[in-house]
Design an enzyme around this catalytic site. Structure first.
Site, PDB file in Angstrom:
ATOM      1  N   LYS A   1      73.643  43.365 -63.890  1.00 54.83           N
ATOM      2  CA  LYS A   1      72.900  44.500 -63.084  1.00 54.83           C
ATOM      3  C   LYS A   1      72.462  45.566 -63.792  1.00 54.83           C
ATOM      4  O   LYS A   1      74.075  46.302 -64.496  1.00 54.83           O
ATOM      5  CB  LYS A   1      73.752  44.278 -61.345  1.00 54.83           C
ATOM      6  CG  LYS A   1      72.833  43.495 -60.908  1.00 54.83           C
ATOM      7  CD  LYS A   1      72.819  43.830 -59.002  1.00 54.83           C
ATOM      8  CE  LYS A   1      72.721  42.132 -58.429  1.00 54.83           C
ATOM      9  NZ  LYS A   1      72.575  42.913 -56.866  1.00 54.83           N
TER      10      LYS A   1
ATOM     11  N   ARG B   1      77.864  34.957 -56.885  1.00 54.85           N
ATOM     12  CA  ARG B   1      76.506  34.682 -57.363  1.00 54.85           C
ATOM     13  C   ARG B   1      76.130  35.124 -58.573  1.00 54.85           C
ATOM     14  O   ARG B   1      76.170  36.393 -58.994  1.00 54.85           O
ATOM     15  CB  ARG B   1      75.262  35.664 -56.235  1.00 54.85           C
ATOM     16  CG  ARG B   1      74.366  35.922 -56.111  1.00 54.85           C
ATOM     17  CD  ARG B   1      73.155  36.121 -55.208  1.00 54.85           C
ATOM     18  NE  ARG B   1      71.898  35.712 -55.429  1.00 54.85           N
ATOM     19  CZ  ARG B   1      71.020  36.147 -56.182  1.00 54.85           C
ATOM     20  NH1 ARG B   1      71.415  37.400 -56.760  1.00 54.85           N
ATOM     21  NH2 ARG B   1      69.720  36.260 -55.601  1.00 54.85           N
TER      22      ARG B   1
END
Length: 341
Positions: free
Chosen positions: A279, A314
């Protein structure tokens, strides 16, 4: 004034006798951080925590979606989209997606399949198109006898229903049941496990000046409310995973504040999932502008989460993360875990 108790976890082999086990897992704690809005944090011994607040921190998390939650699990990301922020288009072709799914099935505990990008600014995908992207891949995985739990990453009940019928095991709802009112009744009906993620607004608008009074406590309160709503709809807490939603309606500082105190979320009495892989904040902090350069930072975030007792990480980079977790468990335990031998 409401009081929150955050366990200060450790996986150190030198465990003091007064320490207690966090959520039946691999971490222990003998101190907590007492948090209140508008007041300085305080560190207290675990003996000072009221029993009602201590119980959800201690209760072992029961197996869910085929996952043991007394050790860290890796959820591999398989985006079958043309426009996801990191791997959009890479696995959009059906056979390529199946090949990648087979690779991940040999490494990870669960595969998460998504057919709608939830990157900042992304538009909504029609239900029929999302089903067409995801369900054939799920069916192909089951036809190929890939014996791995499958999570469907969707906000939409019709997509979730189709995916469960095709062989999915779990639903990962990034809206925390806030997008489609039919989702909670579907999960109550089917008994499928659910991941409730925190977000604000929609992917199209969530990064437009997100603000919080106290991001850690605000996200905790919001997830607590979503868990209560799920239970009221007939979804047992033992079937719920919570995700603080790193990067969803949060600035870099918001994300870092959540990562620093992730262990607070064990107080919800659910398994905790972290999805920080590749991210933007990793690129900012790690000075890696391109998503494909963010592997080291993504692994660091995953290990930091597991060090706070987070049960599921994840990730895109499954091989590297699985290897890192094996070393983490061996190094903190002082011996190679039996299942990794």
């Amino acid at each position: 004034m409401r009081v929150y108790y955050r366990p200060i976890p450790s996986a150190d082999p030198a465990r003091p006798p007064e320490a207690v086990t966090l959520a039946g897992g691999w971490c222990w704690f003998d101190r907590v951080e007492r948090l209140r809005r508008g007041a300085p944090a305080e560190v207290l011994p675990v003996s000072d925590v009221p029993q009602k607040a201590l119980e959800p921190l201690l209760a072992p998390r029961m197996p869910l979606a085929g996952l043991r939650l007394d050790r860290p699990s890796v959820m591999g990301i398989l985006n079958v989209t043309p426009d996801s922020f990191s791997d959009g288009g890479v696995h959009a072709e059906r056979m390529i997606a199946l090949t990648r799914a087979a690779e991940m099935a040999s490494e990870v505990e669960i595969v998460d399949i998504g057919g709608e990008s939830t990157r900042p600014g992304a538009d909504e995908v029609p239900v029929a198109e999302e089903i067409e992207r995801t369900c054939p891949v799920i069916a192909d995985m089951r036809a190929a006898h890939l014996d791995v739990p499958i999570s469907i990453d969707t906000r939409k009940a019709a997509v979730a229903r189709a995916a469960l019928a095709a062989g999915a095991t779990m639903v990962n709802d990034v809206s925390g049941l806030g997008f489609d009112p039919a989702m909670a009744p579907l999960l109550a009906e089917t008994g499928a496990p659910l991941c409730l993620m925190h977000s604000i607004a929609t992917p199209a608008t969530m990064q437009v000046d997100p603000r919080y009074d106290n991001v850690l406590l605000d996200v905790y309160d919001a997830l607590e409310a979503r868990v209560a709503a799920a239970e009221a709809a007939g979804i047992d807490r033992s079937r719920i995973v919570v995700d603080p939603g790193i990067g969803f309606g949060k600035t870099v500082d918001h994300n870092l504040a959540l990562l620093a105190r992730l262990s607070l979320f064990h107080g919800l009495g659910c398994a905790v999932l972290l999805g920080a892989s590749r991210k933007r904040f990793i690129g900012v902090v790690g000075r890696a502008n391109r998503t494909e350069e963010r592997l080291p930072g993504s692994v660091a975030a995953a290990l930091a989460a597991v060090g706070q007792g987070v049960q599921i990480v994840r990730v895109h980079d499954t091989t590297a993360t699985v290897q890192a977790l094996r070393l983490f468990r061996a190094a903190t335990g002082g011996v190679q875990p039996e299942e990794d031998r």
